[in-house]
Scaffold this motif. Sequence first.
Motif, short mmCIF file in Angstrom:
data_model
loop_
_atom_site.label_atom_id
_atom_site.label_comp_id
_atom_site.label_asym_id
_atom_site.label_seq_id
_atom_site.Cartn_x
_atom_site.Cartn_y
_atom_site.Cartn_z
N GLY A 78 0.81 -1.21 0.00
CA GLY A 78 0.00 0.00 0.00
C GLY A 78 0.84 1.26 0.00
N ILE A 79 1.88 1.28 0.82
CA ILE A 79 2.78 2.44 0.86
C ILE A 79 3.49 2.60 -0.48
N GLU A 80 3.93 1.50 -1.07
CA GLU A 80 4.58 1.56 -2.39
C GLU A 80 3.61 2.16 -3.42
N ALA A 81 2.34 1.76 -3.34
CA ALA A 81 1.34 2.25 -4.30
C ALA A 81 1.11 3.75 -4.15
N ILE A 82 1.07 4.23 -2.90
CA ILE A 82 0.88 5.67 -2.67
C ILE A 82 2.08 6.45 -3.21
N ALA A 83 3.28 5.96 -2.93
CA ALA A 83 4.49 6.63 -3.43
C ALA A 83 4.51 6.68 -4.95
N ASN A 84 4.11 5.57 -5.57
CA ASN A 84 4.08 5.52 -7.04
C ASN A 84 3.01 6.44 -7.61
N PHE A 85 1.85 6.48 -6.94
CA PHE A 85 0.76 7.36 -7.37
C PHE A 85 1.19 8.82 -7.30
N ALA A 86 1.88 9.19 -6.23
CA ALA A 86 2.35 10.57 -6.08
C ALA A 86 3.34 10.94 -7.17
N LYS A 87 4.12 9.96 -7.61
CA LYS A 87 5.16 10.22 -8.62
C LYS A 87 4.61 10.20 -10.04
N THR A 88 3.69 9.24 -10.32
CA THR A 88 3.26 9.00 -11.70
C THR A 88 1.78 9.24 -11.95
N GLY A 89 0.98 9.22 -10.88
CA GLY A 89 -0.48 9.30 -11.05
C GLY A 89 -1.12 7.98 -11.39
N ASP A 90 -0.33 6.90 -11.42
CA ASP A 90 -0.86 5.58 -11.78
C ASP A 90 -1.58 4.94 -10.60
N LEU A 91 -2.72 4.33 -10.90
CA LEU A 91 -3.46 3.59 -9.88
C LEU A 91 -3.00 2.14 -9.84
N PRO A 92 -2.98 1.52 -8.65
CA PRO A 92 -2.61 0.09 -8.58
C PRO A 92 -3.66 -0.77 -9.27
N LYS A 93 -3.20 -1.88 -9.82
CA LYS A 93 -4.09 -2.78 -10.56
C LYS A 93 -4.43 -4.01 -9.73
N PRO A 94 -5.63 -4.55 -9.89
CA PRO A 94 -6.01 -5.77 -9.16
C PRO A 94 -5.36 -7.01 -9.75
N THR A 95 -5.41 -8.10 -9.00
CA THR A 95 -4.98 -9.39 -9.51
C THR A 95 -5.90 -9.79 -10.67
N GLU A 96 -5.32 -10.38 -11.70
CA GLU A 96 -6.10 -10.76 -12.87
C GLU A 96 -7.28 -11.65 -12.49
N GLY A 97 -8.46 -11.28 -12.96
CA GLY A 97 -9.66 -12.05 -12.71
C GLY A 97 -10.37 -11.70 -11.41
N LEU A 98 -9.77 -10.80 -10.61
CA LEU A 98 -10.37 -10.39 -9.33
C LEU A 98 -10.58 -8.88 -9.33
N ASP A 99 -11.39 -8.40 -8.37
CA ASP A 99 -11.58 -6.96 -8.24
C ASP A 99 -10.76 -6.38 -7.09
N PHE A 100 -9.73 -7.13 -6.65
CA PHE A 100 -8.80 -6.67 -5.63
C PHE A 100 -7.45 -7.31 -5.87
N PHE A 101 -6.40 -6.79 -5.21
CA PHE A 101 -5.08 -7.40 -5.30
C PHE A 101 -4.97 -8.44 -4.19
N ASP A 102 -4.81 -9.68 -4.58
CA ASP A 102 -4.82 -10.81 -3.64
C ASP A 102 -3.43 -10.98 -3.02
N THR A 103 -3.36 -10.81 -1.70
CA THR A 103 -2.07 -10.92 -1.00
C THR A 103 -1.84 -12.32 -0.42
N GLY A 104 -2.72 -13.27 -0.75
CA GLY A 104 -2.45 -14.67 -0.44
C GLY A 104 -3.08 -15.17 0.85
N VAL A 105 -3.33 -16.48 0.89
CA VAL A 105 -3.86 -17.14 2.09
C VAL A 105 -3.42 -18.60 2.07
N THR A 106 -3.09 -19.14 3.25
CA THR A 106 -2.60 -20.52 3.37
C THR A 106 -3.27 -21.19 4.56
#
Length: 326
Positions: free
Chosen positions: A274-302
Motif C-alpha cells: 500500500g505504501i509503495e502504491a501511494i508513493a508511485n501514485f504521487a510520482k506518476t499518477g498511476d493507480l494500482p491494478k487488481p490481480t487478474e480475474g479479481l476486483d482486488f489485489f490478492d495478497t495470499g492465504v494458506t
Amino acid sequence: MLALASPASAQDVGACLITKTDINPFFVKMKEGATAKAAELGVNLSTYAGRIDGDHETQVQAIETCIASGAKGILITASDTKAIVPVVKQARDAGLLVIALDTPLEPIDAADATFATDNFKAGELIGQWAAATLGDEAANAKIALLNLTPSAPSVDVLRNQGFLKGFGIDIKDENLIGDEDDPRIVGHDVTNGNEEGGRTAMENLLQKDPDINVVHTINEPAAAGAYETLRSFGKTEGVLIVSVDGGCPGVQNVKEGIIGATSQQYPLMMAALGIEAIANFAKTGDLPKPTEGLDFFDTGVTLITDKPVEGVESIDSAEGLEKCWG
C-alpha cells in the motif's frame, strides 16, 4: 509550493494508515509493515486507529485529518465498510489515493484499490477442512458462528459465508449473514474480534445448545476466548475450532491443539504494498491494478493445520510459525 498536479518527490509524500484498532496483533503488524516501507521510501507516514473494533467515528475523523494535512494517500481497514464511503469519496475528490487493506469497502470500488486476503477463500478453506475432518458426521454437526460486529463489515461476511459454503451449507445470499436455514447452525454471535468477546459469544451459544461441536471464529483472539469458555464448561474434547489470521499466537494454538485449523494471511505485505502504491501514485499518477480475474489485489492465504485432510492443501504449524506475525 508545488501545484497539486505536479509529481512529488518521496520526501513530499504524506500517507495515512487507519486501522480498526492498534491492539490486535494483525493491525500491529500492518503498522510495522507500513512504517518500515515508509522509512525505506522516505514517505511521511501518519497512523490512526479506532479505540475498539467497530469505532467508525474515529476513523471518519482520521480521514478528515488526512485530507486537511495534504496527504497523497490513505490506507484503511474500515470498521463500517458502508458508512465510511461518503468520507472516502471526499478524500478521493480531494485527489487522495484511497486503498482498502484487508477489508473491502461496500461497494468495493468506493476505494481506488483493495489489497487483501481473499477472505471468502480463507473461510472456505477452514470450512472444507472442518467438513472433511468430521467426515460422515458433518451431516450431524452443530455449528456456532462467532462473527465480528453487528454492522457485519465485508470481511465478516466473506469469512462467515466462505466457511459455510466450504462446510457444504446452502448460503442463500452470499452477501448476508444469517439467512441460512440449515438446522446444523446453532446460531451467530459477535465478538468484536477479541478474547473477551469470544468468551461471551461462546457462552451465549452454548446456552442455546450445549452440544456444539464446530466453532467458526472471525479471528484467532476470538478463537482463544471461545476455547477458554469451552474449557470452563468442560467441553474442549470433540469440538473443532477454526479461524482466520495466522498470527504467531494463533499458529501456536494450532500446534497446541486449541485451534484445529486457521487460514494465514499476510498483513505486513498488504501494508508495504500500500505504501509503495501511494508513493508511485504521487510520482506518476498511476493507480494500482487488481490481480487478474479479481476486483482486488490478492495478497495470499494458506491453510495451517497439523491434521491435514485429503483434497484441502495445507501446511503444518511448524511451517506456519516460520511465516507468522505478531
